[in-house]
Design an enzyme around this catalytic site. Structure first.
Site, PDB file in Angstrom:
ATOM      1  N   GLY A   8       0.895  -1.336   0.081  1.00  8.57           N
ATOM      2  CA  GLY A   8      -0.386  -0.279  -0.079  1.00  8.57           C
ATOM      3  C   GLY A   8       0.575   0.994  -0.102  1.00  8.57           C
ATOM      4  N   GLY A  11      -0.248   4.413  -1.135  1.00 11.79           N
ATOM      5  CA  GLY A  11      -2.221   5.047  -0.536  1.00 11.79           C
ATOM      6  C   GLY A  11      -0.965   6.271  -0.153  1.00 11.79           C
ATOM      7  N   ASP A  13      -1.560   6.376   3.338  1.00 14.70           N
ATOM      8  CA  ASP A  13       0.121   6.105   4.832  1.00 14.70           C
ATOM      9  C   ASP A  13       1.294   5.726   4.081  1.00 14.70           C
ATOM     10  N   ASP A  63       0.529  -8.077  -5.286  1.00 14.97           N
ATOM     11  CA  ASP A  63      -0.733  -7.582  -5.217  1.00 14.97           C
ATOM     12  C   ASP A  63      -1.292  -8.534  -3.974  1.00 14.97           C
ATOM     13  N   LEU A  64      -2.130  -8.647  -3.067  1.00 16.75           N
ATOM     14  CA  LEU A  64      -2.196  -8.380  -1.266  1.00 16.75           C
ATOM     15  C   LEU A  64      -2.868 -10.208  -1.776  1.00 16.75           C
ATOM     16  N   MET A  88      -8.846  -2.477   0.248  1.00 12.18           N
ATOM     17  CA  MET A  88      -9.219  -1.833  -0.590  1.00 12.18           C
ATOM     18  C   MET A  88     -10.290  -0.747   1.029  1.00 12.18           C
ATOM     19  N   THR A 132      -8.217  -0.934  12.375  1.00 15.70           N
ATOM     20  CA  THR A 132      -8.987  -0.003  12.093  1.00 15.70           C
ATOM     21  C   THR A 132      -9.978   0.137  12.819  1.00 15.70           C
ATOM     22  N   GLU A 134     -12.877   0.585  12.756  1.00 12.35           N
ATOM     23  CA  GLU A 134     -14.006   0.411  11.756  1.00 12.35           C
ATOM     24  C   GLU A 134     -14.805  -0.463  12.698  1.00 12.35           C
ATOM     25  N   TYR A 161     -15.936  -4.159   4.445  1.00 13.60           N
ATOM     26  CA  TYR A 161     -14.676  -3.865   5.372  1.00 13.60           C
ATOM     27  C   TYR A 161     -14.695  -3.806   6.284  1.00 13.60           C
ATOM     28  N   LYS A 165     -11.450  -6.256   8.007  1.00 16.61           N
ATOM     29  CA  LYS A 165     -10.687  -5.723   8.779  1.00 16.61           C
ATOM     30  C   LYS A 165     -10.701  -6.894  10.516  1.00 16.61           C
TER      31      LYS A 165
HETATM   32  P1  NAP Z   1      -5.145   4.516   0.874  1.00 19.48           P
HETATM   33  O1  NAP Z   1      -5.046   6.054  -0.173  1.00 19.48           O
HETATM   34  O2  NAP Z   1      -6.504   3.647   0.355  1.00 19.48           O
HETATM   35  O3  NAP Z   1      -4.144   3.534   0.245  1.00 19.48           O
HETATM   36  C1  NAP Z   1      -4.749   1.892   0.196  1.00 19.48           C
HETATM   37  C2  NAP Z   1      -3.634   0.993  -0.210  1.00 19.48           C
HETATM   38  O4  NAP Z   1      -3.284  -0.002  -0.750  1.00 19.48           O
HETATM   39  C3  NAP Z   1      -2.994   2.097  -1.828  1.00 19.48           C
HETATM   40  O5  NAP Z   1      -1.748   2.221  -1.811  1.00 19.48           O
HETATM   41  C4  NAP Z   1      -4.239   1.028  -2.928  1.00 19.48           C
HETATM   42  O6  NAP Z   1      -3.289   0.437  -4.104  1.00 19.48           O
HETATM   43  C5  NAP Z   1      -3.343  -0.340  -2.425  1.00 19.48           C
HETATM   44  N1  NAP Z   1      -4.165  -1.873  -2.177  1.00 19.48           N
HETATM   45  C6  NAP Z   1      -5.726  -2.015  -3.148  1.00 19.48           C
HETATM   46  N2  NAP Z   1      -5.340  -2.549  -3.421  1.00 19.48           N
HETATM   47  C7  NAP Z   1      -4.435  -3.466  -3.156  1.00 19.48           C
HETATM   48  C8  NAP Z   1      -4.121  -4.919  -3.569  1.00 19.48           C
HETATM   49  N3  NAP Z   1      -5.105  -5.875  -3.459  1.00 19.48           N
HETATM   50  N4  NAP Z   1      -3.159  -5.453  -3.576  1.00 19.48           N
HETATM   51  C9  NAP Z   1      -2.142  -4.387  -2.902  1.00 19.48           C
HETATM   52  N5  NAP Z   1      -2.062  -3.454  -2.367  1.00 19.48           N
HETATM   53  C10 NAP Z   1      -3.270  -2.693  -2.731  1.00 19.48           C
HETATM   54  O7  NAP Z   1      -5.308   4.075   2.173  1.00 19.48           O
HETATM   55  P2  NAP Z   1      -4.655   4.796   3.729  1.00 19.48           P
HETATM   56  O8  NAP Z   1      -5.916   5.752   4.402  1.00 19.48           O
HETATM   57  O9  NAP Z   1      -3.502   4.757   3.173  1.00 19.48           O
HETATM   58  O10 NAP Z   1      -5.328   3.110   4.515  1.00 19.48           O
HETATM   59  C11 NAP Z   1      -3.836   2.757   5.187  1.00 19.48           C
HETATM   60  C12 NAP Z   1      -4.257   1.887   5.354  1.00 19.48           C
HETATM   61  O11 NAP Z   1      -5.059   1.572   6.915  1.00 19.48           O
HETATM   62  C13 NAP Z   1      -5.973   0.297   5.240  1.00 19.48           C
HETATM   63  O12 NAP Z   1      -4.999  -0.628   5.134  1.00 19.48           O
HETATM   64  C14 NAP Z   1      -6.497   1.642   5.849  1.00 19.48           C
HETATM   65  O13 NAP Z   1      -7.659   0.310   5.243  1.00 19.48           O
HETATM   66  C15 NAP Z   1      -6.388   1.610   7.226  1.00 19.48           C
HETATM   67  N6  NAP Z   1      -6.655   2.562   7.722  1.00 19.48           N
HETATM   68  C16 NAP Z   1      -6.850   3.625   7.232  1.00 19.48           C
HETATM   69  C17 NAP Z   1      -7.596   4.498   8.231  1.00 19.48           C
HETATM   70  C18 NAP Z   1      -7.155   6.035   7.948  1.00 19.48           C
HETATM   71  O14 NAP Z   1      -8.147   6.806   8.742  1.00 19.48           O
HETATM   72  N7  NAP Z   1      -6.638   6.320   6.517  1.00 19.48           N
HETATM   73  C19 NAP Z   1      -7.804   4.235   9.859  1.00 19.48           C
HETATM   74  C20 NAP Z   1      -7.639   2.929   9.814  1.00 19.48           C
HETATM   75  C21 NAP Z   1      -7.311   1.616   8.910  1.00 19.48           C
HETATM   76  P3  NAP Z   1      -3.636   1.902  -5.139  1.00 19.48           P
HETATM   77  O15 NAP Z   1      -2.825   3.169  -4.933  1.00 19.48           O
HETATM   78  O16 NAP Z   1      -3.294   0.797  -6.509  1.00 19.48           O
HETATM   79  O17 NAP Z   1      -4.486   1.771  -5.551  1.00 19.48           O
HETATM   80  O1  F7E Z   2     -16.770   8.690   6.213  1.00 16.43           O
HETATM   81  C1  F7E Z   2     -19.699  10.414   5.950  1.00 16.43           C
HETATM   82  C2  F7E Z   2     -19.526   8.595   6.204  1.00 16.43           C
HETATM   83  O2  F7E Z   2     -15.639   7.802   4.320  1.00 16.43           O
HETATM   84  C3  F7E Z   2     -16.608   9.302   6.792  1.00 16.43           C
HETATM   85  C4  F7E Z   2     -11.473   4.719   6.050  1.00 16.43           C
HETATM   86  O3  F7E Z   2      -9.718   5.136   5.890  1.00 16.43           O
HETATM   87  O4  F7E Z   2     -11.825   5.078   8.399  1.00 16.43           O
HETATM   88  C5  F7E Z   2     -12.629   5.765   7.351  1.00 16.43           C
HETATM   89  O5  F7E Z   2     -13.619   5.606   6.390  1.00 16.43           O
HETATM   90  C6  F7E Z   2     -17.983   9.714   7.890  1.00 16.43           C
HETATM   91  C7  F7E Z   2     -18.826   8.369   7.360  1.00 16.43           C
HETATM   92  O6  F7E Z   2     -14.384   7.246   6.483  1.00 16.43           O
HETATM   93  C8  F7E Z   2     -20.143  11.505   3.126  1.00 16.43           C
HETATM   94  O7  F7E Z   2     -21.457   8.380   6.452  1.00 16.43           O
HETATM   95  C9  F7E Z   2     -21.076  11.804   5.062  1.00 16.43           C
HETATM   96  O8  F7E Z   2     -20.142   8.486   8.593  1.00 16.43           O
HETATM   97  O9  F7E Z   2     -14.890   9.676   4.588  1.00 16.43           O
HETATM   98  P1  F7E Z   2     -15.053   8.532   4.707  1.00 16.43           P
HETATM   99  P2  F7E Z   2     -14.905   5.857   6.936  1.00 16.43           P
HETATM  100  O10 F7E Z   2     -15.957   5.008   6.307  1.00 16.43           O
HETATM  101  O11 F7E Z   2     -14.842   6.886   8.194  1.00 16.43           O
HETATM  102  C10 F7E Z   2     -11.948   4.245   8.800  1.00 16.43           C
HETATM  103  C11 F7E Z   2     -11.135   4.082  10.023  1.00 16.43           C
HETATM  104  C12 F7E Z   2     -11.047   3.037   8.082  1.00 16.43           C
HETATM  105  O12 F7E Z   2     -10.635   2.349   8.006  1.00 16.43           O
HETATM  106  C13 F7E Z   2     -11.909   3.507   6.248  1.00 16.43           C
HETATM  107  O13 F7E Z   2     -10.346   2.857   5.092  1.00 16.43           O
HETATM  108  O14 F7E Z   2     -18.351  10.945   7.057  1.00 16.43           O
HETATM  109  N1  F7E Z   2     -20.712  10.902   5.235  1.00 16.43           N
HETATM  110  N2  F7E Z   2     -21.013  12.099   3.211  1.00 16.43           N
HETATM  111  C14 F7E Z   2     -19.802  10.597   3.955  1.00 16.43           C
HETATM  112  N3  F7E Z   2     -18.940   9.896   3.280  1.00 16.43           N
HETATM  113  C15 F7E Z   2     -18.078   9.285   1.978  1.00 16.43           C
HETATM  114  N4  F7E Z   2     -17.109   9.177   1.830  1.00 16.43           N
HETATM  115  N5  F7E Z   2     -18.852  10.644   1.636  1.00 16.43           N
HETATM  116  C16 F7E Z   2     -19.731  11.693   1.618  1.00 16.43           C
HETATM  117  O15 F7E Z   2     -20.130  11.848   0.849  1.00 16.43           O
END
Ligand code: NAP
Ligand code: F7E
Length: 375
Positions: A8, A11, A13, A63-64, A88, A132, A134, A161, A165
């Site tokens: 990843g 992405g 992070d 790919d994972l 994803m 996460t 979530e 999701y 996770k």
């Molecule tokens: P992101 O921006 O969506 O990045 C996801 C990364 O995973 C991208 O590099 C993507 O590649 C890659 N990926 C997707 N499908 C894959 C596959 N089949 N095989 C290999 N790589 C794949 O997510 P992020 O916000 O950086 O988050 C990083 C990690 O932390 C994720 O696991 C996410 O679920 C977790 N997380 C995020 C948050 C948050 O708030 N950001 C909070 C808690 C946990 P492409 O660029 O090619 O799409």
């Molecule tokens: O939604 C509300 C939506 O898609 C936040 C991922 O990084 O954090 C992320 O997941 C909130 C939700 O993030 C829209 O319903 C309103 O309540 O930005 P989000 P998420 O679903 O919290 C967790 C920790 C992860 O692990 C995930 O990978 O916002 N919301 N209106 C909306 N959300 C989206 N996307 N679009 C809207 O129009």
């Protein structure tokens, strides 16, 4: 020299973590997916010439979902640390692609753990799993006595999701206990940045705010404005990922700010950041936001103009209403103190998106937003 492998890496992070590890002198290997168009925007500034002898960032196609590919990459680079960030990661999209998400976000973690074990690297390689908030699903009665989710709170995921996770969380813990591996979960609450994907709510808001302020877009649409999230800055959170793998013992850690804010308030703050005051009227799916005042002479905005409408298509089949985390363990035991609060996060994202949209404006003089799909 320490060697790290990041899945990843392309992405949000992955890009900040790669920067951090390179600064610390690591050789960094990253797994990138083959795509029909370039997908390395976030790390291009770190990648010079692959033939250069001092190039410390090395990319591998992978790919994972492909165990043999993962095993080969891990065998080739024999990492001291693996950060499994690939996923994803969009909660709403996971309802559309549940099987794929189970395969990548759930089984993908198993594939990495098993590859490390089969290669006999379980004593050498430390593994970080991107867990996460979530997992908690926002169930009110599962919060601790102080009203937070912490390392001991029960899980109740509310999306494909989250369910995928939760498998990844437990398989990481199981491999730690069964094979004595240094495998840890970081249970991270939402973290954002100027590099956040454009369809997550914060980035959708900051992009739209910048475009509306500059006259490039009339209005935008969101889903649930009542949802509350504990939003931090991704830069602070990747620092903690590294700290987790430097700890004495492998453990699971909650990373959060301890504050929660509605989506509506994030909208208000983003517009306020560029001198625009909003007024919200109506309830539920009839809620709308209008421009109340504008003290920024740069923007020609009509007072009373409707700039935001709720569209139910952005609601999820099952919503996580409120998330708030307790980072006390990380603060106390690892000394993790975030440098950003929500105000500085909004400031960082808004100044970056204003700059970006001014560039769009300059190039196109009235472009349109291609990123307004159904997420
Ligand atoms: P992101 O921006 O969506 O990045 C996801 C990364 O995973 C991208 O590099 C993507 O590649 C890659 N990926 C997707 N499908 C894959 C596959 N089949 N095989 C290999 N790589 C794949 O997510 P992020 O916000 O950086 O988050 C990083 C990690 O932390 C994720 O696991 C996410 O679920 C977790 N997380 C995020 C948050 C948050 O708030 N950001 C909070 C808690 C946990 P492409 O660029 O090619 O799409
Ligand atoms: O939604 C509300 C939506 O898609 C936040 C991922 O990084 O954090 C992320 O997941 C909130 C939700 O993030 C829209 O319903 C309103 O309540 O930005 P989000 P998420 O679903 O919290 C967790 C920790 C992860 O692990 C995930 O990978 O916002 N919301 N209106 C909306 N959300 C989206 N996307 N679009 C809207 O129009």
């Amino acid at each position: 020299m320490k060697v790290a492998l990041i899945s990843g890496i392309t992405g949000q992070d992955g890009s900040y973590l790669a920067e951090l590890l390179l600064e610390k002198g690591y050789e960094v290997h990253g797994i990138k997916r083959r795509a029909s168009s370039l997908n390395t925007d976030r790390i291009d500034h770190l990648y010079q010439d692959p033939h250069h002898p001092n190039q410390k960032l090395k990319l591998h196609y992978g790919d994972l979902t492909d165990s043999m590919n993962l095993t080969r990459i891990i065998e080739e680079c024999r990492p001291d640390e693996i950060y499994n960030l690939g996923a994803m990661s969009h909660v709403k999209v996971s309802f559309d692609t549940p099987e794929y998400v189970g395969n990548v976000d759930g089984l993908g973690t198993l594939r990495i753990l098993e590859a490390v074990r089969l290669l006999g690297l379980e004593k050498k390689t430390r593994i970080y799993q991107a867990s996460t908030s979530e997992l908690y699903g926002g169930i009110p009665e599962n919060k601790n006595d102080n009203g937070f989710y912490d390392e001991n709170s029960p899980f109740y995921p509310r999306s494909p999701y989250g369910v995928a996770k939760i498998y990844a969380f437990w398989i990481t813990k199981n491999y730690r206990e069964a094979y004595n591996m240094f495998a840890c979960n970081g249970i991270l609450f939402n973290h954002e940045s100027p590099r956040r994907g454009e369809t997550f709510v914060t980035r959708k808001i900051t992009r739209a705010t910048a475009r509306i302020a500059l006259g490039l877009q009339e209005k935008f649409y969101l889903g649930n404005l009542e949802a509350k999230r504990d939003w931090g800055h991704a830069k602070d959170y990747v620092r903690m990922m590294w700290m987790i793998l430097q700890a004495e013992q492998p453990e699971d850690w909650v990373i959060a700010t301890g504050k929660t804010t509605t989506v509506r308030e994030f909208v208000r703050m983003s517009f306020a950041e560029v001198g625009i005051e909003l007024e919200f009227k109506g309830l539920g799916i009839n809620e709308k936001a209008y421009i109340k005042s504008c003290n920024n002479l740069e923007y020609q905005l009509e007072l009373g103009k409707e700039i935001l409408t709720v569209d139910p298509k952005y609601f999820r089949p099952t919503e996580v209403d409120l998330l708030i985390g307790d980072p006390t363990k990380a603060n106390t035991n690892l000394g993790w103190i975030p440098e950003h609060d929500l105000a500085s996060l909004v400031n960082d994202m808004m100044s970056s998106d204003i700059k970006l949209m001014k560039k769009h404006q300059y190039l196109k003089n009235g472009g349109y937003d291609t990123i307004n799909h159904f997420e």
